[in-house]
Design a protein around this motif. Sequence first.
Motif, PDB file in Angstrom:
ATOM      1  N   LYS A 190     -19.449 -13.021  27.174  1.00  0.00           N
ATOM      2  CA  LYS A 190     -18.138 -12.777  27.781  1.00  0.00           C
ATOM      3  C   LYS A 190     -17.227 -13.990  27.652  1.00  0.00           C
ATOM      4  N   VAL A 191     -17.829 -15.177  27.617  1.00  0.00           N
ATOM      5  CA  VAL A 191     -17.037 -16.387  27.394  1.00  0.00           C
ATOM      6  C   VAL A 191     -16.394 -16.316  26.010  1.00  0.00           C
ATOM      7  N   LYS A 192     -17.178 -15.903  25.027  1.00  0.00           N
ATOM      8  CA  LYS A 192     -16.646 -15.761  23.669  1.00  0.00           C
ATOM      9  C   LYS A 192     -15.622 -14.627  23.595  1.00  0.00           C
ATOM     10  N   GLU A 193     -15.906 -13.528  24.330  1.00  0.00           N
ATOM     11  CA  GLU A 193     -15.005 -12.375  24.298  1.00  0.00           C
ATOM     12  C   GLU A 193     -13.636 -12.722  24.877  1.00  0.00           C
ATOM     13  N   ILE A 194     -13.626 -13.400  26.038  1.00  0.00           N
ATOM     14  CA  ILE A 194     -12.338 -13.705  26.666  1.00  0.00           C
ATOM     15  C   ILE A 194     -11.582 -14.739  25.839  1.00  0.00           C
ATOM     16  N   TYR A 195     -12.300 -15.627  25.167  1.00  0.00           N
ATOM     17  CA  TYR A 195     -11.657 -16.601  24.283  1.00  0.00           C
ATOM     18  C   TYR A 195     -10.955 -15.878  23.130  1.00  0.00           C
TER      19      TYR A 195
ATOM     20  N   GLU B 169      -8.519 -33.095  32.754  1.00  0.00           N
ATOM     21  CA  GLU B 169      -8.702 -31.925  33.600  1.00  0.00           C
ATOM     22  C   GLU B 169      -9.076 -30.763  32.690  1.00  0.00           C
ATOM     23  N   SER B 170      -9.877 -29.846  33.219  1.00  0.00           N
ATOM     24  CA  SER B 170     -10.391 -28.756  32.384  1.00  0.00           C
ATOM     25  C   SER B 170      -9.255 -27.982  31.741  1.00  0.00           C
ATOM     26  N   GLY B 171      -9.563 -27.362  30.623  1.00  0.00           N
ATOM     27  CA  GLY B 171      -8.539 -26.744  29.805  1.00  0.00           C
ATOM     28  C   GLY B 171      -7.652 -25.736  30.501  1.00  0.00           C
ATOM     29  N   GLU B 172      -6.418 -26.137  30.761  1.00  0.00           N
ATOM     30  CA  GLU B 172      -5.443 -25.172  31.241  1.00  0.00           C
ATOM     31  C   GLU B 172      -4.923 -24.379  30.043  1.00  0.00           C
ATOM     32  N   ILE B 173      -4.361 -23.220  30.334  1.00  0.00           N
ATOM     33  CA  ILE B 173      -3.942 -22.307  29.267  1.00  0.00           C
ATOM     34  C   ILE B 173      -2.428 -22.127  29.263  1.00  0.00           C
TER      35      ILE B 173
ATOM     36  N   SER C 196     -14.801 -21.450  29.035  1.00  0.00           N
ATOM     37  CA  SER C 196     -14.250 -21.535  27.687  1.00  0.00           C
ATOM     38  C   SER C 196     -13.190 -22.627  27.598  1.00  0.00           C
ATOM     39  N   GLY C 197     -12.302 -22.659  28.589  1.00  0.00           N
ATOM     40  CA  GLY C 197     -11.229 -23.643  28.592  1.00  0.00           C
ATOM     41  C   GLY C 197     -11.745 -25.067  28.704  1.00  0.00           C
TER      42      GLY C 197
END
Length: 348
Positions: free
Chosen positions: A286-291, A235-239, A92-93
Amino acid sequence: MYKRQHVSGIKSPTGDEAEGWLISVGGTPKEIMAHSPEFTYRRLLSAARMAKRLGAQIMGLGAFTKVVGDAGITVAKRAPLPITTGNSYSASGALWAANEATKRLGLVKVDKKGKVQGKAMVVGATGAIGSVCARLLAKAVIEIHLVAPETAKLLALKETILKETPDAKIHLATSADSDKGLSDMDMIVTATSGAGKKILDIMKVKPGCVITEVARPLDIPASDVAKRPDVLVIESGEIELPGDVQMKNIGLPKNVAYACLAETIVLALEGQFENFTVGRNIEWEKVKEIYSLGLKHGMKLAEISGVNGVYSDEDIQKVKTLAIEKRAEMKKAEETKIVKLKKPRAVK
């Protein structure tokens, strides 16, 4: 010897709070790969028992430990607490960051339905994160190229994507450099487990392309990035975590965590203590859910960064300007070539 560091100060807008521990099991990716999966499993299970004693209710597998063996399935079966690899939020990130960077660069059009009028490539497409990125990108772009060394797995992934997105235009290749479409890509996601091996020739990449690196260690070294100032390598999306987070320096700005770590935190804030993401077949639901859960608990996409740190608006504008200039040069060179080819030969 395991090292642990307490993490505190995580507070959701809902009022929920979380704390935890960073536990280091040691070993570089090359060292881990030199041992059998069972060696790493034993270390992770020992860490899980430590986490349980400390009061943790869920444990995330970070960095390269989530790649080993069956990607968390065996550890989840044996551990005394729920396990997640964090790969759902990593995927997702990565796409979150790629989408944001592409929008800020402004070189690719998006139609009224939100579909990107460009081409994307996923390198390491059959891996856990790569495959779900490929499945989601197939819905978002007009053409997608999937790259991985095993043809059988690529064909299986293509079949899966076509069931989910029947009108997807898909191309397969066993290496990025062997794919003739590399120079046409508007977006590239690298999600390999190559432990630093060179996976593509950046000199062949289209000016203005956005390359999102999910792999750790990074797939593209800083020396290569420096050769292409007209390409945006992120770099991939850090949060960015909510609250005033007190955490050991992990090489990121304050309050910022890798997406795989953030997934564990989101689940803890939600009180969802379960084996959320394990194995290599990630469910895109689950990708959508955790987002969605992340947004609920105040998670934000951290500032877009690359090998030299955060990209400012000026940095991105510079990449855009150089990309436009380079494209113009390439177009002029191509037109000159065509003119030369069409020029009639002198009659003797």
